[in-house]
Design a protein around this motif. Structure first.
Motif, PDB file in Angstrom:
ATOM      1  N   ASN A  70       0.810  -1.219   0.000  1.00  0.00           N
ATOM      2  CA  ASN A  70       0.000   0.000   0.000  1.00  0.00           C
ATOM      3  C   ASN A  70       0.843   1.269   0.000  1.00  0.00           C
ATOM      4  O   ASN A  70       0.410   2.307  -0.504  1.00  0.00           O
ATOM      5  N   SER A  71       2.053   1.193   0.554  1.00  0.00           N
ATOM      6  CA  SER A  71       2.893   2.394   0.585  1.00  0.00           C
ATOM      7  C   SER A  71       3.306   2.798  -0.830  1.00  0.00           C
ATOM      8  O   SER A  71       3.476   3.993  -1.122  1.00  0.00           O
ATOM      9  N   VAL A 120       0.336   4.585  -2.361  1.00  0.00           N
ATOM     10  CA  VAL A 120       0.284   5.949  -1.827  1.00  0.00           C
ATOM     11  C   VAL A 120       1.284   6.846  -2.560  1.00  0.00           C
ATOM     12  O   VAL A 120       0.977   7.990  -2.929  1.00  0.00           O
ATOM     13  N   THR A 121       2.482   6.330  -2.796  1.00  0.00           N
ATOM     14  CA  THR A 121       3.495   7.121  -3.501  1.00  0.00           C
ATOM     15  C   THR A 121       3.028   7.471  -4.913  1.00  0.00           C
ATOM     16  O   THR A 121       3.206   8.602  -5.381  1.00  0.00           O
ATOM     17  N   LEU A 168      -0.063   7.768  -5.893  1.00  0.00           N
ATOM     18  CA  LEU A 168      -1.124   8.770  -5.745  1.00  0.00           C
ATOM     19  C   LEU A 168      -0.526  10.152  -5.492  1.00  0.00           C
ATOM     20  O   LEU A 168      -1.029  11.165  -6.007  1.00  0.00           O
ATOM     21  N   GLU A 169       0.546  10.207  -4.739  1.00  0.00           N
ATOM     22  CA  GLU A 169       1.213  11.486  -4.491  1.00  0.00           C
ATOM     23  C   GLU A 169       1.845  12.030  -5.767  1.00  0.00           C
ATOM     24  O   GLU A 169       1.858  13.246  -6.003  1.00  0.00           O
ATOM     25  N   HIS A 217     -10.081   3.520  -3.857  1.00  0.00           N
ATOM     26  CA  HIS A 217     -10.581   3.903  -2.533  1.00  0.00           C
ATOM     27  C   HIS A 217     -11.547   2.861  -1.992  1.00  0.00           C
ATOM     28  O   HIS A 217     -11.501   2.499  -0.810  1.00  0.00           O
ATOM     29  N   ASN A 246      -7.322   1.392   4.624  1.00  0.00           N
ATOM     30  CA  ASN A 246      -5.973   1.853   4.940  1.00  0.00           C
ATOM     31  C   ASN A 246      -5.991   3.377   4.996  1.00  0.00           C
ATOM     32  O   ASN A 246      -6.290   4.043   4.009  1.00  0.00           O
ATOM     33  N   ASP A 254      -3.720   5.711   5.088  1.00  0.00           N
ATOM     34  CA  ASP A 254      -2.831   6.452   4.187  1.00  0.00           C
ATOM     35  C   ASP A 254      -3.376   6.459   2.762  1.00  0.00           C
ATOM     36  O   ASP A 254      -3.317   7.492   2.073  1.00  0.00           O
ATOM     37  N   VAL A 255      -3.899   5.313   2.315  1.00  0.00           N
ATOM     38  CA  VAL A 255      -4.478   5.245   0.979  1.00  0.00           C
ATOM     39  C   VAL A 255      -5.707   6.145   0.900  1.00  0.00           C
ATOM     40  O   VAL A 255      -5.913   6.869  -0.082  1.00  0.00           O
ATOM     41  N   ALA A 274      -4.665   9.785   0.647  1.00  0.00           N
ATOM     42  CA  ALA A 274      -4.062  10.080  -0.652  1.00  0.00           C
ATOM     43  C   ALA A 274      -5.107  10.130  -1.756  1.00  0.00           C
ATOM     44  O   ALA A 274      -5.064  11.002  -2.631  1.00  0.00           O
ATOM     45  N   CYS A 275      -6.059   9.202  -1.709  1.00  0.00           N
ATOM     46  CA  CYS A 275      -7.143   9.198  -2.698  1.00  0.00           C
ATOM     47  C   CYS A 275      -7.981  10.466  -2.578  1.00  0.00           C
ATOM     48  O   CYS A 275      -8.311  11.116  -3.591  1.00  0.00           O
TER      49      CYS A 275
END
Length: 354
Positions: free
Chosen positions: A274-275, A278-279, A281-282, A310, A316, A318-319, A322-323
């Motif tokens: 998931n990290s 997230v990256t 998405l960033e 999502h 999660n 963080d996800v 970010a979403c």
């Protein structure tokens, strides 16, 4: 009286190779806290001995490299390694030797010491191009190792995955990221274009390092048109594909969506980390810094993909965050499109948020 560990460290410079071998084998396990302080004594003299042993026979060099990898998490050790140009040149000689059996250990060490901003100067310096390499720049030679060496195709004993962290570290500085988004004369290719193809690679290390490198390059707003151009780097499908599963989308959702993202097989799996999602998405958020970038995201139907991501991973935190941040940017009205809607005075404010 010296302790047993101190005696072992004292054997590192022994002229007897068997003694050096035994000392190294026993010391590997003590190169992590709390015992690793034994290497930090006497003005870091043990580190100097270990640097010499990196050029020893392969088995002893592997142990010396492993110890240095563990110790180089220390800023003090990192500093003494990164400021030694002769040692860095030795590491480059070894990692570009396609027969060298410890190339992956060298890659790990470079990943650690490249955290120092000082390493960028060495990476942008010239050295003689080894056989099979065209560029004299260190950064280009490392890039060729990483790209050509995936799956053990350059060196049967190495995959060079950890070099992805080197590029992530280098692109945390302006000149490093500018190099990766500029077409290089030696091969006519934009370096970041070589990296994006690894966003769905089987190696967690390679995917994570590449994701961070891409994100850092996205801070270079002037390169966004080239990054997004379907006839350029065409980065968007590489960012979105890892976060997609086998969902079915309506015709309305897919109209305008990049072809590579349509009609995925029902067993398509999202990235398990998931990290990394997230990256990505960033990175997408950074690419919406300008009006042109936001319009491109809307036309490429990014929203339905973020929506499904999502729904699948929203548990999660963080996800979810970010979403939400991406959705808020691409779904808002622009200036003049709705009453009471005001576009930010500085469209590049997103860069400052990340």
């Amino acid at each position: 009286m010296p302790t047993e560990l101190e005696e072992l460290v004292g054997f590192l410079p022994s002229p007897n190779p068997q003694i050096r071998q035994l000392a190294l084998e026993h010391l590997v396990g003590y190169s992590v806290p709390p015992h690793n302080t034994v290497f930090m004594t006497d003005g870091l003299k043990p580190i100097k001995h270990l640097k010499v042993l990196v050029n020893d026979a392969a088995a002893r060099a592997k142990n010396a490299l492993t110890i240095l990898v563990n110790l180089s998490e220390s800023p003090e050790v990192q500093k003494t390694l990164v400021e030694d140009d002769k040692f860095l040149e030795l590491l480059m000689t070894e990692i570009t030797d396609t027969t060298y059996p410890n190339a992956d250990q060298v890659a790990m060490l470079l990943a650690n010491i490249s955290q120092s901003p000082v390493f960028l100067k060495f990476a942008m310096a010239k050295r003689k191009a080894p056989e099979g390499f065209k560029s004299e720049l260190v950064i280009d030679q490392l890039m060729d190792c990483f790209v050509k060496g995936a799956e053990g195709t350059l060196n049967k004993d190495a995959n060079f995955d950890y070099l992805s962290y080197v590029f992530a570290n280098l692109t945390s500085q302006d000149s490093g990221r500018r190099h990766l988004v500029k077409r290089q004369e030696y091969d006519g290719v934009i370096p970041i274009e070589k990296l994006v193809v690894f966003t769905e690679h089987k190696s967690d290390v390679r995917r994570k390092g590449v994701a961070s490198t891409i994100k850092n390059c996205c801070f270079d707003v002037d390169s966004h048109p080239m990054l997004l151009d379907p006839d350029g780097v065409n980065i968007l499908p590489y960012l979105l594909l890892p976060m997609m599963g086998g969902e079915e989308y309506s015709d309305e959702d897919t109209e305008g969506m990049p072809e590579d993202l349509q009609l995925l097989p029902p067993d398509k799996e999202r990235d398990s980390d998931n990290s990394i999602i997230v990256t990505h998405l960033e990175s997408i958020l950074l690419l919406t810094t300008t009006r042109e970038g936001r319009d491109f995201m809307r036309g490429s139907k990014v929203y339905p993909i973020i929506r499904e991501t999502h729904l699948a991973l929203g548990e999660n935190d963080d996800v979810e965050v970010a979403c939400d941040r991406v959705v808020q940017v691409i779904m808002r009205k622009e200036a003049g499109e709705g009453e009471g809607e005001v576009a930010p005075e500085d469209e590049r404010a997103i860069v400052e948020v990340l």
